[in-house]
Design an enzyme around this catalytic site. Structure first.
Site, PDB file in Angstrom:
ATOM      1  N   HIS A 130       0.846  -1.209   0.000  1.00 50.20           N
ATOM      2  CA  HIS A 130       0.000   0.000   0.000  1.00 50.20           C
ATOM      3  C   HIS A 130       0.878   1.255   0.000  1.00 50.20           C
ATOM      4  O   HIS A 130       0.653   2.200  -0.742  1.00 50.20           O
ATOM      5  CB  HIS A 130      -0.865   0.073   1.269  1.00 50.20           C
ATOM      6  CG  HIS A 130      -1.907  -0.992   1.397  1.00 50.20           C
ATOM      7  ND1 HIS A 130      -2.019  -1.772   2.530  1.00 50.20           N
ATOM      8  CD2 HIS A 130      -2.912  -1.381   0.589  1.00 50.20           C
ATOM      9  CE1 HIS A 130      -3.046  -2.596   2.401  1.00 50.20           C
ATOM     10  NE2 HIS A 130      -3.613  -2.381   1.224  1.00 50.20           N
TER      11      HIS A 130
ATOM     12  N   LYS B   7     -16.992  -5.844   8.063  1.00 49.26           N
ATOM     13  CA  LYS B   7     -15.819  -6.688   7.747  1.00 49.26           C
ATOM     14  C   LYS B   7     -15.099  -7.163   9.009  1.00 49.26           C
ATOM     15  O   LYS B   7     -14.151  -7.931   8.920  1.00 49.26           O
ATOM     16  CB  LYS B   7     -14.839  -5.900   6.866  1.00 49.26           C
ATOM     17  CG  LYS B   7     -14.958  -6.206   5.380  1.00 49.26           C
ATOM     18  CD  LYS B   7     -13.709  -5.738   4.642  1.00 49.26           C
ATOM     19  CE  LYS B   7     -13.624  -6.261   3.231  1.00 49.26           C
ATOM     20  NZ  LYS B   7     -12.433  -5.738   2.534  1.00 49.26           N
TER      21      LYS B   7
HETATM   22  O1  PNS Z   1      -8.517  -2.622   0.777  1.00 48.88           O
HETATM   23  P1  PNS Z   1      -9.783  -3.095   0.130  1.00 48.88           P
HETATM   24  O2  PNS Z   1     -10.684  -3.758   1.143  1.00 48.88           O
HETATM   25  O3  PNS Z   1      -9.537  -3.938  -1.084  1.00 48.88           O
HETATM   26  O4  PNS Z   1     -10.508  -1.753  -0.376  1.00 48.88           O
HETATM   27  C1  PNS Z   1     -11.738  -1.821  -1.036  1.00 48.88           C
HETATM   28  C2  PNS Z   1     -12.398  -0.448  -1.125  1.00 48.88           C
HETATM   29  C3  PNS Z   1     -12.456   0.226   0.212  1.00 48.88           C
HETATM   30  C4  PNS Z   1     -11.602   0.410  -2.079  1.00 48.88           C
HETATM   31  C5  PNS Z   1     -13.811  -0.695  -1.680  1.00 48.88           C
HETATM   32  O5  PNS Z   1     -14.430  -1.708  -0.946  1.00 48.88           O
HETATM   33  C6  PNS Z   1     -14.690   0.537  -1.663  1.00 48.88           C
HETATM   34  O6  PNS Z   1     -14.484   1.460  -2.431  1.00 48.88           O
HETATM   35  N1  PNS Z   1     -15.683   0.519  -0.770  1.00 48.88           N
HETATM   36  C7  PNS Z   1     -16.591   1.627  -0.575  1.00 48.88           C
HETATM   37  C8  PNS Z   1     -17.985   1.257  -1.035  1.00 48.88           C
HETATM   38  C9  PNS Z   1     -18.161   1.542  -2.501  1.00 48.88           C
HETATM   39  O7  PNS Z   1     -17.952   2.645  -2.982  1.00 48.88           O
HETATM   40  N2  PNS Z   1     -18.585   0.514  -3.237  1.00 48.88           N
HETATM   41  C10 PNS Z   1     -18.902   0.657  -4.622  1.00 48.88           C
HETATM   42  C11 PNS Z   1     -17.870   0.103  -5.507  1.00 48.88           C
HETATM   43  S1  PNS Z   1     -18.768  -0.514  -6.849  1.00 48.88           S
END
Ligand code: PNS
Length: 160
Positions: free
Chosen positions: A18, A42
């Site tokens: 990251h 989560k």
């Molecule tokens: O570190 P991760 O868990 O892979 O991150 C995933 C993240 C936080 C980038 C993703 O889950 C996210 O953007 N979540 C917010 C909800 C959202 O906007 N969902 C719509 C995407 S289609």
């Protein structure tokens, strides 16, 4: 800060993979906002506050990087802070499908927001927060995979 790139994630906890993406984004864009997803469903190992603090310590050397948390949709957060750019890291092909889905859904909801991907450094292509937690939990060595503060916090969590 001018144009801010948003680097989103759960960061449970932040890894050097990251951090590499955040550092590279910080060189390319005037500002970077690391956006930490709250997402209590989560059941993260680290609380939101702990994750934010660990990231703040890890990015202290990057003067144009700030850390904020969000819940709900990433595009809403991105719009709220006046950005139109999401930057994410891509590791292996296995990341591609979910990232492609998210990028297209985000594009449908917010056509003005662009998602760009950076290829992970080779040495971090196998790295994930879950792997790090599994390795350290069973006595493995995670030096070089996470910032030193994160290693210490993990050891404390697991009573090592
Ligand atoms: O570190 P991760 O868990 O892979 O991150 C995933 C993240 C936080 C980038 C993703 O889950 C996210 O953007 N979540 C917010 C909800 C959202 O906007 N969902 C719509 C995407 S289609």
């Amino acid at each position: 800060m001018g144009l801010k790139a948003v680097c989103p994630g759960s960061f449970d906890p932040i890894t050097n993979g990251h951090l590499d993406i955040v550092e590279r984004a910080a060189q390319l864009f005037p500002g970077v906002v690391v956006a930490v997803l709250e997402n209590p469903s989560k059941r993260p190992l680290f609380s939101l506050e702990e994750r934010v603090n660990l990231i703040r310590a890890a990015v202290k050397h990057l003067k144009n990087v700030e850390v904020e948390c969000f819940s709900g949709l990433l595009i809403d957060f991105t719009r709220r802070i006046g950005s139109n750019l999401i930057v994410k890291g891509l590791r292996a092909i296995s990341d591609f499908e979910i990232e492609f889905q998210m990028a297209l859904n985000n594009k449908r909801m917010a056509p003005e927001v662009e998602t760009i991907f950076m290829m992970t450094k080779n040495e971090y292509s196998f790295l994930s927060s879950s792997m790090v937690k599994e390795i350290i939990q069973f006595g493995g060595d995670v030096r070089g995979l996470v910032p030193p503060g994160v290693e210490a916090a993990l050891k404390q969590k697991y009573g090592l």
